[in-house]
Scaffold this motif. Sequence first.
Motif, PDB file in Angstrom:
ATOM      1  N   PRO A 172       3.178  -0.235  -9.528  1.00 37.55           N
ATOM      2  CA  PRO A 172       1.823  -0.336  -9.641  1.00 37.55           C
ATOM      3  C   PRO A 172       1.486   1.280  -9.402  1.00 37.55           C
ATOM      4  O   PRO A 172       1.899   2.090  -8.585  1.00 37.55           O
ATOM      5  CB  PRO A 172       1.451  -0.957  -8.135  1.00 37.55           C
ATOM      6  CG  PRO A 172       2.410  -0.785  -7.291  1.00 37.55           C
ATOM      7  CD  PRO A 172       3.643  -0.822  -8.083  1.00 37.55           C
ATOM      8  N   GLN A 173       0.215   1.518 -10.382  1.00 34.40           N
ATOM      9  CA  GLN A 173      -0.365   2.832 -10.563  1.00 34.40           C
ATOM     10  C   GLN A 173      -1.453   2.812  -9.379  1.00 34.40           C
ATOM     11  O   GLN A 173      -1.995   1.934  -9.021  1.00 34.40           O
ATOM     12  CB  GLN A 173      -1.025   3.079 -11.723  1.00 34.40           C
ATOM     13  CG  GLN A 173       0.011   3.285 -12.838  1.00 34.40           C
ATOM     14  CD  GLN A 173       0.886   4.674 -12.588  1.00 34.40           C
ATOM     15  OE1 GLN A 173       0.226   5.718 -12.508  1.00 34.40           O
ATOM     16  NE2 GLN A 173       2.268   4.643 -12.349  1.00 34.40           N
ATOM     17  N   PRO A 174      -1.557   3.989  -8.683  1.00 37.34           N
ATOM     18  CA  PRO A 174      -2.662   4.275  -7.735  1.00 37.34           C
ATOM     19  C   PRO A 174      -3.995   3.829  -8.396  1.00 37.34           C
ATOM     20  O   PRO A 174      -4.323   4.191  -9.581  1.00 37.34           O
ATOM     21  CB  PRO A 174      -2.629   5.848  -7.207  1.00 37.34           C
ATOM     22  CG  PRO A 174      -1.147   6.305  -7.697  1.00 37.34           C
ATOM     23  CD  PRO A 174      -0.845   5.354  -8.841  1.00 37.34           C
ATOM     24  N   SER A 175      -4.844   3.213  -7.452  1.00 41.92           N
ATOM     25  CA  SER A 175      -6.328   3.110  -7.875  1.00 41.92           C
ATOM     26  C   SER A 175      -6.851   4.319  -8.440  1.00 41.92           C
ATOM     27  O   SER A 175      -6.667   5.359  -8.039  1.00 41.92           O
ATOM     28  CB  SER A 175      -7.217   2.438  -6.839  1.00 41.92           C
ATOM     29  OG  SER A 175      -8.522   2.724  -7.088  1.00 41.92           O
ATOM     30  N   ASP A 188       0.865  -1.202  -0.009  1.00 39.23           N
ATOM     31  CA  ASP A 188       0.099   0.209  -0.088  1.00 39.23           C
ATOM     32  C   ASP A 188       0.973   1.262   0.097  1.00 39.23           C
ATOM     33  O   ASP A 188       0.539   2.241  -0.431  1.00 39.23           O
ATOM     34  CB  ASP A 188      -0.818   0.048   1.116  1.00 39.23           C
ATOM     35  CG  ASP A 188      -1.783  -1.227   1.305  1.00 39.23           C
ATOM     36  OD1 ASP A 188      -2.745  -1.447   0.459  1.00 39.23           O
ATOM     37  OD2 ASP A 188      -1.403  -2.262   2.283  1.00 39.23           O
ATOM     38  N   GLU A 226       3.997   1.516  -1.270  1.00 37.62           N
ATOM     39  CA  GLU A 226       4.435   1.615  -2.562  1.00 37.62           C
ATOM     40  C   GLU A 226       3.446   1.931  -3.679  1.00 37.62           C
ATOM     41  O   GLU A 226       3.907   2.651  -4.648  1.00 37.62           O
ATOM     42  CB  GLU A 226       5.132   0.326  -2.958  1.00 37.62           C
ATOM     43  CG  GLU A 226       6.477  -0.142  -2.306  1.00 37.62           C
ATOM     44  CD  GLU A 226       7.108  -1.275  -2.634  1.00 37.62           C
ATOM     45  OE1 GLU A 226       6.297  -1.974  -3.333  1.00 37.62           O
ATOM     46  OE2 GLU A 226       7.886  -1.755  -2.279  1.00 37.62           O
ATOM     47  N   GLN A 227       2.158   1.576  -3.428  1.00 36.48           N
ATOM     48  CA  GLN A 227       1.333   2.010  -4.568  1.00 36.48           C
ATOM     49  C   GLN A 227       1.151   3.746  -4.582  1.00 36.48           C
ATOM     50  O   GLN A 227       0.805   4.217  -5.640  1.00 36.48           O
ATOM     51  CB  GLN A 227      -0.150   1.605  -3.981  1.00 36.48           C
ATOM     52  CG  GLN A 227      -1.161   1.769  -5.330  1.00 36.48           C
ATOM     53  CD  GLN A 227      -2.412   1.150  -4.873  1.00 36.48           C
ATOM     54  OE1 GLN A 227      -3.023   1.430  -3.795  1.00 36.48           O
ATOM     55  NE2 GLN A 227      -3.101   0.307  -5.722  1.00 36.48           N
ATOM     56  N   GLN A 228       1.516   4.404  -3.578  1.00 34.47           N
ATOM     57  CA  GLN A 228       1.342   5.918  -3.467  1.00 34.47           C
ATOM     58  C   GLN A 228       2.629   6.495  -3.929  1.00 34.47           C
ATOM     59  O   GLN A 228       2.592   7.850  -4.217  1.00 34.47           O
ATOM     60  CB  GLN A 228       1.214   6.452  -1.911  1.00 34.47           C
ATOM     61  CG  GLN A 228       0.003   5.928  -1.470  1.00 34.47           C
ATOM     62  CD  GLN A 228      -1.495   6.281  -2.178  1.00 34.47           C
ATOM     63  OE1 GLN A 228      -1.478   7.266  -2.762  1.00 34.47           O
ATOM     64  NE2 GLN A 228      -2.496   5.358  -2.265  1.00 34.47           N
TER      65      GLN A 228
END
Length: 384
Positions: free
Chosen positions: A365-368, A258, A260-262
Amino acid sequence: MRKIIHCDCDCFYASVEMRDDPNLRGRPLAVGGSSDRRGVISTCNYEARSYGVRSAMPTAHAKRLCPDLIVVPGNMKKYREVSAEIRQIFLDYSDRIEPLSLDEAYIDVTDSGHCDGSATRIAEQIRARVREQLGITISAGVAPNKFLAKIASDWRKPDGLTVIPPAAVEEFVLRLPVAKIHGVGRVTAEKMQRQGIRTCADLRNLSQVELAQRYGKFGNRLYQLCRGQDDRPVSVDSSRKSVSVERTFSEDLPGIADWEQQLPLLYGRLQERLEGLSARYQVSGAFVKVKYADFTTSTQERASHSSRISDFKQLLRQSWERRQGAIRLLGLGVKLKDLRTGEGPEQLLLPLELERKASAIEGLPQPSSSLTPGSSPGSEGGAG
């Protein structure tokens, strides 16, 4: 009693582009990288903002919010030239100028003899000259200190002027929402409201000790700001030591995935901030900051002459290894060296083209799309 003007250009990069191409006026416009290369929005005009488009937002997400959005690539050379012209106008009124970025600065006109010493009239002249000579608009705030001047410049954006004379400071501050205080993010503001604290008048009901117990060192600052007190001078030679961005989340991030997603979103915002700096600065280190659910803070840093997203990813993993747990805030930053001191080899700070951010972000990974960029406590971004 100081006389401080805070000037902030309105959606600076976009304003310059609309000035140079009248066909862009009145249409949703953003300056940034292309959506097919994982670009991000650097800044956008108010027509685009009405759709929810914001600085540091992935261009692809911005296009989903506003299908008619026009995205043009940034031209930092042109923006720096316009910024230098604006500064020359400032210098006609005072040599006490503290630039915060290409589009924002404090001006101390306490001892200025222009306009019979009226800070309000000086601000009016500056705004008029920038509009007439450069074809863009500036919002300005006039107040006895930097804290209030910055708040005032944002009060009537765009193209506004707000004056807080000394006699009006007390009344203005008492009614000031706590969310307007630089350093109070959305989550903290919501927490304060649940505790019945909505304005600076409510904050004053707490002693300095109580504020320090609740908010740590920031509590001491809050004690001063809710009384409209700010003794910081306008720093003429304001060599930056670092630049950083951070975001406070509405829900805690429980795990490293979570966190790293940011990274891509925050990294894009950091790049935009760095592009607004003078080329005299060189990166000398990188760091990440995390604030855990219990409000304790940890910083991980390393010496580095680059600011690749992989550096921040590694630092983030080191923070996780040091302490695993949910966090409520994540920040990225770089330490800077001023090349004017003659120390260290000259090198470019960062690539200027926004599209180059995409390759650095590749692989993370790109943010949702359901997440929108949160503001770091304070302003939306360096491009106004």
